[in-house]
Enzyme design. Sequence first.
Site, PDB file in Angstrom:
ATOM      1  N   ASP A 106      -8.131  10.263  10.682  1.00  0.00           N
ATOM      2  CA  ASP A 106      -8.895  11.432  11.134  1.00  0.00           C
ATOM      3  C   ASP A 106     -10.405  11.187  11.017  1.00  0.00           C
ATOM      4  OD1 ASP A 106      -8.449  11.316   8.343  1.00  0.00           O
ATOM      5  OD2 ASP A 106      -8.837  13.457   8.085  1.00  0.00           O
ATOM      6  N   TRP A 161      -8.801  -1.779   4.474  1.00  0.00           N
ATOM      7  CA  TRP A 161      -9.636  -1.495   3.310  1.00  0.00           C
ATOM      8  C   TRP A 161      -9.936  -0.001   3.371  1.00  0.00           C
ATOM      9  CZ3 TRP A 161     -15.412  -2.619   2.116  1.00  0.00           C
ATOM     10  CH2 TRP A 161     -15.621  -2.494   0.731  1.00  0.00           C
ATOM     11  N   THR A 162      -9.324   0.759   2.475  1.00  0.00           N
ATOM     12  CA  THR A 162      -9.319   2.218   2.602  1.00  0.00           C
ATOM     13  C   THR A 162     -10.261   2.928   1.621  1.00  0.00           C
ATOM     14  OG1 THR A 162      -7.449   2.359   1.085  1.00  0.00           O
ATOM     15  CG2 THR A 162      -6.925   2.237   3.429  1.00  0.00           C
ATOM     16  N   TYR A 217     -16.379   3.335   7.095  1.00  0.00           N
ATOM     17  CA  TYR A 217     -14.909   3.244   7.141  1.00  0.00           C
ATOM     18  C   TYR A 217     -14.393   3.750   8.493  1.00  0.00           C
ATOM     19  CZ  TYR A 217     -10.064   4.706   6.313  1.00  0.00           C
ATOM     20  OH  TYR A 217      -8.714   4.901   6.430  1.00  0.00           O
ATOM     21  N   LYS A 228     -12.367   1.616  11.370  1.00  0.00           N
ATOM     22  CA  LYS A 228     -11.017   1.964  11.844  1.00  0.00           C
ATOM     23  C   LYS A 228     -11.025   2.209  13.355  1.00  0.00           C
ATOM     24  CE  LYS A 228      -7.794   2.409   9.887  1.00  0.00           C
ATOM     25  NZ  LYS A 228      -6.737   1.414   9.597  1.00  0.00           N
ATOM     26  N   ASP A 280      -3.799 -12.165   4.194  1.00  0.00           N
ATOM     27  CA  ASP A 280      -5.110 -11.509   4.294  1.00  0.00           C
ATOM     28  C   ASP A 280      -5.437 -11.408   5.782  1.00  0.00           C
ATOM     29  OD1 ASP A 280      -7.789 -10.891   4.459  1.00  0.00           O
ATOM     30  OD2 ASP A 280      -8.385 -12.187   2.794  1.00  0.00           O
ATOM     31  N   GLY A 305       0.831  -1.207   0.000  1.00  0.00           N
ATOM     32  CA  GLY A 305       0.000   0.000   0.000  1.00  0.00           C
ATOM     33  C   GLY A 305       0.866   1.257   0.000  1.00  0.00           C
ATOM     34  N   TRP A 357      -5.471  12.358   5.191  1.00  0.00           N
ATOM     35  CA  TRP A 357      -5.270  12.801   3.803  1.00  0.00           C
ATOM     36  C   TRP A 357      -3.922  12.314   3.250  1.00  0.00           C
ATOM     37  CZ3 TRP A 357      -7.553  18.287   2.530  1.00  0.00           C
ATOM     38  CH2 TRP A 357      -8.817  18.396   3.112  1.00  0.00           C
TER      39      TRP A 357
HETATM   40  N1  LIG Z   1      -5.329   6.963   2.539  1.00  0.00           N
HETATM   41  C1  LIG Z   1      -5.645   7.887   3.441  1.00  0.00           C
HETATM   42  O1  LIG Z   1      -6.000   9.024   3.119  1.00  0.00           O
HETATM   43  C2  LIG Z   1      -5.547   7.553   4.914  1.00  0.00           C
HETATM   44  C3  LIG Z   1      -5.861   8.557   5.834  1.00  0.00           C
HETATM   45  C4  LIG Z   1      -5.779   8.255   7.187  1.00  0.00           C
HETATM   46  C5  LIG Z   1      -5.385   6.990   7.600  1.00  0.00           C
HETATM   47  N2  LIG Z   1      -5.112   6.037   6.680  1.00  0.00           N
HETATM   48  C6  LIG Z   1      -4.717   4.716   7.174  1.00  0.00           C
HETATM   49  O2  LIG Z   1      -3.359   4.513   6.847  1.00  0.00           O
HETATM   50  C7  LIG Z   1      -3.118   3.132   6.616  1.00  0.00           C
HETATM   51  C8  LIG Z   1      -2.427   2.953   5.274  1.00  0.00           C
HETATM   52  O3  LIG Z   1      -3.297   3.462   4.260  1.00  0.00           O
HETATM   53  P1  LIG Z   1      -2.849   3.588   2.751  1.00  0.00           P
HETATM   54  O4  LIG Z   1      -3.244   4.935   2.275  1.00  0.00           O
HETATM   55  O5  LIG Z   1      -1.436   3.126   2.615  1.00  0.00           O
HETATM   56  O6  LIG Z   1      -3.852   2.553   2.095  1.00  0.00           O
HETATM   57  P2  LIG Z   1      -3.665   1.646   0.808  1.00  0.00           P
HETATM   58  O7  LIG Z   1      -2.715   2.263  -0.148  1.00  0.00           O
HETATM   59  O8  LIG Z   1      -5.056   1.321   0.376  1.00  0.00           O
HETATM   60  O9  LIG Z   1      -2.964   0.363   1.426  1.00  0.00           O
HETATM   61  C9  LIG Z   1      -3.643  -0.562   2.203  1.00  0.00           C
HETATM   62  C10 LIG Z   1      -3.127  -1.916   1.838  1.00  0.00           C
HETATM   63  O10 LIG Z   1      -3.870  -2.891   2.581  1.00  0.00           O
HETATM   64  C11 LIG Z   1      -4.164  -3.956   1.713  1.00  0.00           C
HETATM   65  N3  LIG Z   1      -5.339  -4.703   2.157  1.00  0.00           N
HETATM   66  C12 LIG Z   1      -6.664  -4.478   1.931  1.00  0.00           C
HETATM   67  N4  LIG Z   1      -7.415  -5.448   2.475  1.00  0.00           N
HETATM   68  C13 LIG Z   1      -6.537  -6.299   3.077  1.00  0.00           C
HETATM   69  C14 LIG Z   1      -6.694  -7.506   3.791  1.00  0.00           C
HETATM   70  N5  LIG Z   1      -7.897  -8.049   4.018  1.00  0.00           N
HETATM   71  N6  LIG Z   1      -5.580  -8.129   4.256  1.00  0.00           N
HETATM   72  C15 LIG Z   1      -4.345  -7.614   4.023  1.00  0.00           C
HETATM   73  N7  LIG Z   1      -4.134  -6.498   3.327  1.00  0.00           N
HETATM   74  C16 LIG Z   1      -5.227  -5.846   2.864  1.00  0.00           C
HETATM   75  C17 LIG Z   1      -4.396  -3.325   0.356  1.00  0.00           C
HETATM   76  O11 LIG Z   1      -4.174  -4.302  -0.645  1.00  0.00           O
HETATM   77  P3  LIG Z   1      -5.098  -4.320  -1.968  1.00  0.00           P
HETATM   78  O12 LIG Z   1      -5.075  -2.921  -2.502  1.00  0.00           O
HETATM   79  O13 LIG Z   1      -4.423  -5.335  -2.829  1.00  0.00           O
HETATM   80  O14 LIG Z   1      -6.451  -4.737  -1.492  1.00  0.00           O
HETATM   81  C18 LIG Z   1      -3.309  -2.243   0.349  1.00  0.00           C
HETATM   82  O15 LIG Z   1      -2.093  -2.718  -0.185  1.00  0.00           O
HETATM   83  C19 LIG Z   1      -4.483   2.448   6.722  1.00  0.00           C
HETATM   84  O16 LIG Z   1      -4.616   1.901   8.006  1.00  0.00           O
HETATM   85  C20 LIG Z   1      -5.470   3.576   6.536  1.00  0.00           C
HETATM   86  O17 LIG Z   1      -6.695   3.294   7.164  1.00  0.00           O
HETATM   87  C21 LIG Z   1      -5.167   6.291   5.347  1.00  0.00           C
END
Ligand SMILES: NC(=O)c1ccc[n+]([C@@H]2O[C@H](COP(=O)([O-])OP(=O)(O)OC[C@H]3O[C@@H](n4cnc5c(N)ncnc54)[C@H](OP(=O)(O)O)[C@@H]3O)[C@@H](O)[C@H]2O)c1
Length: 288
Positions: free
Chosen positions: A109, A68-69, A132, A136, A43, A10, A154
């Site tokens: 957030d 799952w984002t 979502y 979380k 998974d 990710g 973000w």
């Molecule tokens: N993106 C944002 O704006 C944001 C903001 C605040 C906090 N966060 C948090 O920061 C963290 C990292 O987010 P990110 O932006 O790096 O998200 P991301 O790019 O969507 O990465 C999440 C990864 O988790 C994998 N994943 C999904 N379902 C899974 C499962 N059942 N088992 C194992 N892996 C799984 C996805 O793989 P696939 O794509 O192959 O399914 C993806 O590689 C997360 O905890 C998210 O909630 C994100």
Amino acid sequence: MRILVTGASGQLGSEVVRLLQQREAERRRDRLEVAAADHAKLDVSRRDAVMAAISSFEPDVVFHAAAWTAVDACEGDPDRALAVNGLGTRHVAEAARRAGSHVVYVSTDYVFDGRSSEPYTEWDTTNPLSAYGRSKRAGELEIDPVWTTVRTSWLMGRTGSNIAKTILRLGRERGEALPFVDDQTGSPTVACDLAEKLLELGLARRPGVFHVTNQGSTTWFGLARAVLSAAGLDPGRVEPIKTAELVPPRPARRPAFSVLDNAALRLGGDRLLPAWEESVERLVSALG
Ligand SMILES: NC(=O)c1ccc[n+]([C@@H]2O[C@H](COP(=O)([O-])OP(=O)(O)OC[C@H]3O[C@@H](n4cnc5c(N)ncnc54)[C@H](OP(=O)(O)O)[C@@H]3O)[C@@H](O)[C@H]2O)c1
């Protein structure tokens, strides 16, 4: 030291793995052994798989970046959101307790409702508006107080799809005006900056909740302007609209104001992340 990273391909997971591998190569510290577990390898919603992966590798630290984002898709399938983000985190926590691992959980957030006009501290009451956000928050509740929870916002990085890449693509493909909402305020955060701090907190096994974002805040409208400017495109093409004017409307409600006060770092004398404008500019030049 053995380290396992979930969600390793990710946006955030890949930066964490890159930094760990860099350290591994430099042998700056004690020898590190890194297990990069992407979705295909592990998974987190499968209890047996998580138990097996963690009990065989016996990591000292687990960076749990899998989630799952897809915020709007989660709204349509709240059970799946809970199965991955809530129950999946329970599995990681259960296995980590048995193996004696320290867990670093990444949260959002979107656990706040955005009704405040002051930045949220780590101790403020959560009240997520979306499936979502609730999933979380469910994950947060699985984390032991001696482990590390990092809330961010973000997020955008070099891998995967994110808002900075979308803005650049729209800016390059479309000649016309680009509407972006100006009634949601938050702090853009660049994944490599966050990954550095995550390692610092996680490897030191710092307990408790930390808000970690780039400093300052803006709206999606302000972010879109900054990304276009950094890419040498015309920011004047970005037009402010209201969330209610989005066509079609987004299924998930977002907090109108979700700026996170990085109070635990700030009051503890820890270094804060750079201003968002500076980091977004660096990200845009890295994206090319
Ligand atoms: N993106 C944002 O704006 C944001 C903001 C605040 C906090 N966060 C948090 O920061 C963290 C990292 O987010 P990110 O932006 O790096 O998200 P991301 O790019 O969507 O990465 C999440 C990864 O988790 C994998 N994943 C999904 N379902 C899974 C499962 N059942 N088992 C194992 N892996 C799984 C996805 O793989 P696939 O794509 O192959 O399914 C993806 O590689 C997360 O905890 C998210 O909630 C994100």
